[in-house]
Motif scaffolding. Sequence first.
Motif, PDB file in Angstrom:
ATOM      1  N   GLN A  70       0.970  -1.198  -0.134  1.00 36.93           N
ATOM      2  CA  GLN A  70      -0.066  -0.010   0.037  1.00 36.93           C
ATOM      3  C   GLN A  70       0.755   1.308   0.059  1.00 36.93           C
ATOM      4  N   VAL A  71       0.258   2.369   0.536  1.00 40.21           N
ATOM      5  CA  VAL A  71       0.979   3.636   0.412  1.00 40.21           C
ATOM      6  C   VAL A  71       0.873   4.200   1.596  1.00 40.21           C
ATOM      7  N   GLN A  72       2.198   4.836   2.030  1.00 37.67           N
ATOM      8  CA  GLN A  72       2.233   5.619   3.479  1.00 37.67           C
ATOM      9  C   GLN A  72       2.684   7.115   3.111  1.00 37.67           C
ATOM     10  N   LEU A  73       2.067   8.066   3.872  1.00 32.93           N
ATOM     11  CA  LEU A  73       2.844   9.371   3.806  1.00 32.93           C
ATOM     12  C   LEU A  73       3.144   9.713   5.257  1.00 32.93           C
ATOM     13  N   VAL A  74       4.593  10.043   5.352  1.00 40.02           N
ATOM     14  CA  VAL A  74       4.950  10.035   6.410  1.00 40.02           C
ATOM     15  C   VAL A  74       5.506  11.770   6.719  1.00 40.02           C
TER      16      VAL A  74
END
Length: 121
Positions: A1-5
């Motif tokens: 999936q995708v993560q924005l940190v």
Amino acid sequence: QVQLVESGGGLVQPGESLRLSCAASGSIGSIYGMAWYRQAPGKQRELVAQIPSHGTTNYADSVKGRFTISRDNAKNTVYLQMNSLKPEDTAVYYCSADLSLRSSIQAYRFWGQGTQVTVSS
């Protein structure tokens, strides 16, 4: 999936500066627009600045001339340089990215978890 940190939030005094970063990772195909929003206690989330994949940036009137949004496409990262901070800039800041996943053309909006910015003397 995708993560924005997100990173870079903190407590500063009025007039000081902060630089927020937001890095996207995961099964990313293409990133289109990226943006920063903020939400102060008791208020609705509002757009602070946005930057398309190509074209001009856009800022809320309240931050024009003080904040600068930029992005590094090679790093899938968006930045928000905040200068001359005011107490009214105090909020949780969220980044967003409109992107497609690998092997897909459908774009979705993803959000970071938020980072607290507090401006106080």
